[in-house]
Design an enzyme around this catalytic site. Structure first.
Site, PDB file in Angstrom:
ATOM      1  N   THR A  16       1.262  -0.697   0.220  1.00  0.00           N
ATOM      2  CA  THR A  16      -0.019   0.277   0.100  1.00  0.00           C
ATOM      3  C   THR A  16       1.463   0.993   0.028  1.00  0.00           C
ATOM      4  OG1 THR A  16      -1.649  -0.851   1.152  1.00  0.00           O
ATOM      5  CG2 THR A  16      -1.511   1.433   1.048  1.00  0.00           C
ATOM      6  N   ASP A  54      -8.856  -2.241   4.192  1.00  0.00           N
ATOM      7  CA  ASP A  54      -9.051  -1.373   4.771  1.00  0.00           C
ATOM      8  C   ASP A  54      -8.895   0.961   4.641  1.00  0.00           C
ATOM      9  OD1 ASP A  54      -6.382  -2.351   4.676  1.00  0.00           O
ATOM     10  OD2 ASP A  54      -5.868  -0.503   6.307  1.00  0.00           O
ATOM     11  N   THR A  59      -0.961  -0.177   6.675  1.00  0.00           N
ATOM     12  CA  THR A  59      -0.685  -0.637   5.621  1.00  0.00           C
ATOM     13  C   THR A  59      -1.040  -2.428   6.035  1.00  0.00           C
ATOM     14  OG1 THR A  59       1.197  -1.888   4.474  1.00  0.00           O
ATOM     15  CG2 THR A  59       2.057  -0.369   6.152  1.00  0.00           C
ATOM     16  N   THR A 106      -2.599  -6.576   7.274  1.00  0.00           N
ATOM     17  CA  THR A 106      -3.670  -7.413   6.983  1.00  0.00           C
ATOM     18  C   THR A 106      -5.513  -6.463   6.673  1.00  0.00           C
ATOM     19  OG1 THR A 106      -2.021  -9.041   7.716  1.00  0.00           O
ATOM     20  CG2 THR A 106      -4.573  -9.643   7.606  1.00  0.00           C
TER      21      THR A 106
HETATM   22  N1  ASP Z   1      -4.095  -2.889   3.688  1.00  0.00           N
HETATM   23  C1  ASP Z   1      -4.339  -3.615   2.509  1.00  0.00           C
HETATM   24  C2  ASP Z   1      -5.658  -4.443   2.452  1.00  0.00           C
HETATM   25  O1  ASP Z   1      -5.837  -4.663   2.609  1.00  0.00           O
HETATM   26  C3  ASP Z   1      -2.801  -4.087   1.888  1.00  0.00           C
HETATM   27  C4  ASP Z   1      -1.457  -3.512   2.966  1.00  0.00           C
HETATM   28  O2  ASP Z   1      -1.552  -2.538   3.205  1.00  0.00           O
HETATM   29  O3  ASP Z   1      -0.723  -4.787   2.447  1.00  0.00           O
HETATM   30  O4  ASP Z   1      -6.572  -3.803   1.259  1.00  0.00           O
END
Ligand code: ASP
Length: 314
Positions: free
Chosen positions: A175, A206, A225, A227
């Site tokens: 992200t 998120d 950033t 999960t």
């Molecule tokens: N938070 C982002 C998502 O779940 C992915 C990430 O930040 O690695 O879409």
């Protein structure tokens, strides 16, 4: 009031052992480019909102980070991007989810904020807002890169074989985001992502959820950033702001405690947060997080894993 900016390029970092010197330098330079873009806005007397837009656009344009050009792919081989932006002083916010079209998804989120009475838009309606705002569009081939296609193909083969998931963070997710404080003391946050590699088509993380992956008010600005599902369940960004506002914790304390708690819940990742002190917090519980900020002396500080920051003159 002194100006301040911090950015992240996501917790989806390449393993330290796999990073050549050239790859390392390219990532530091990508982070510095974004810091320069955002800091130039603030140094010119611009608003925090414009600074986070500029920094996130620079990261979206860089194929090394999972947002815009170089976004990861869904299990259907498509690209569906999420983005959000929030202005702390008046809590205006805009977000888009699952879109592919506007070259810079963060600007589509900003168009939702500035040209509609809504906060979160999806589908053809979101694209229509971006088009009406005069944003530049790009074909799906612009967003796709060979690395992301290969990462999806490896993941689909793994799933079909039933083998355990031993992917690197870089293959799984990423992200980009920015938080800033301008000379008037106003805070803003912006976040943009392709999400998780091989996510089910239609899944939203998120990032575009105000209070989960992105949030700004008058006490702090946060961009996350990691999960996404866990960050949503813990309303991570709003939780940090609430701790600062109601418990009197410092931004660093609140951010550090929330990130540590996430680690115990399968919430792999980190965040950047900025409050009244102007000193950013950049905690993470993953193996790394591409990150950087401009320090009080005006030097660019960037880091990838747990090493000391690289310090470079602006
Ligand atoms: N938070 C982002 C998502 O779940 C992915 C990430 O930040 O690695 O879409």
């Amino acid at each position: 009031m002194s100006i301040s900016i911090a950015i992240h390029g996501g917790a989806g970092t390449v393993r330290a052992a796999d990073l050549t010197e050239a790859m390392t330098e390219a990532r530091h330079e990508g982070l510095r480019r974004a810091l320069r873009a955002g800091f130039a806005v603030l140094a010119g007397g611009g608003a925090a909102l414009d600074a986070v837009s500029a920094a996130v656009c620079a990261l979206e344009d860089d194929p090394l980070f999972n947002a815009g050009h170089g976004a990861v792919m869904t299990d259907a081989g498509t690209i569906e991007m999420d983005a959000a932006i929030m202005n702390g002083a008046d809590r205006r916010a805009g977000a888009v989810a699952g879109i592919c079209g506007p070259r810079n998804p963060v600007l589509a989120a900003r168009a939702v904020m500035e040209t509609t009475p809504h906060v979160l838009m999806i589908g053809a309606g979101a694209l229509g807002v971006a088009r009406d705002a005069g944003l530049v569009f790009a074909p799906p081939s612009y967003f796709e890169t060979p690395n992301r296609r290969a990462a999806l193909e490896r993941e689909l083969v793994r799933r079909a074989s039933g083998a355990p998931d031993t992917r690197s963070d870089a293959d799984r997710h990423g992200t980009v985001g920015a938080v800033a404080r301008d000379a008037a003391g106003h805070l803003a946050a912006a976040t943009s992502t392709g999400g998780m590699t091989g996510k089910r088509a239609g899944r939203v993380g998120d990032t575009p959820i105000i209070g989960a992956g992105t949030y700004a008010d008058d006490v702090c600005a946060v961009s996350c950033t990691g999960t996404g599902e866990v960050f949503m369940r813990y309303t991570v960004a709003a939780e940090i702001a609430a701790r600062v506002r109601y418990k009197g914790e410092t931004v660093a304390q609140a951010a550090g405690e929330v990130v540590a708690e996430l680690a115990t819940q399968g919430g792999d990742g980190g965040l950047i947060a900025l409050g009244a002190s102007g000193v950013p917090a950049l905690p993470f519980n993953s193996s790394g997080m591409y990150r950087g900020y401009v320090d009080a002396e005006g030097m660019l500080r960037t880091a990838i894993h747990r090493e000391v920051f690289h310090i470079v003159n602006r």
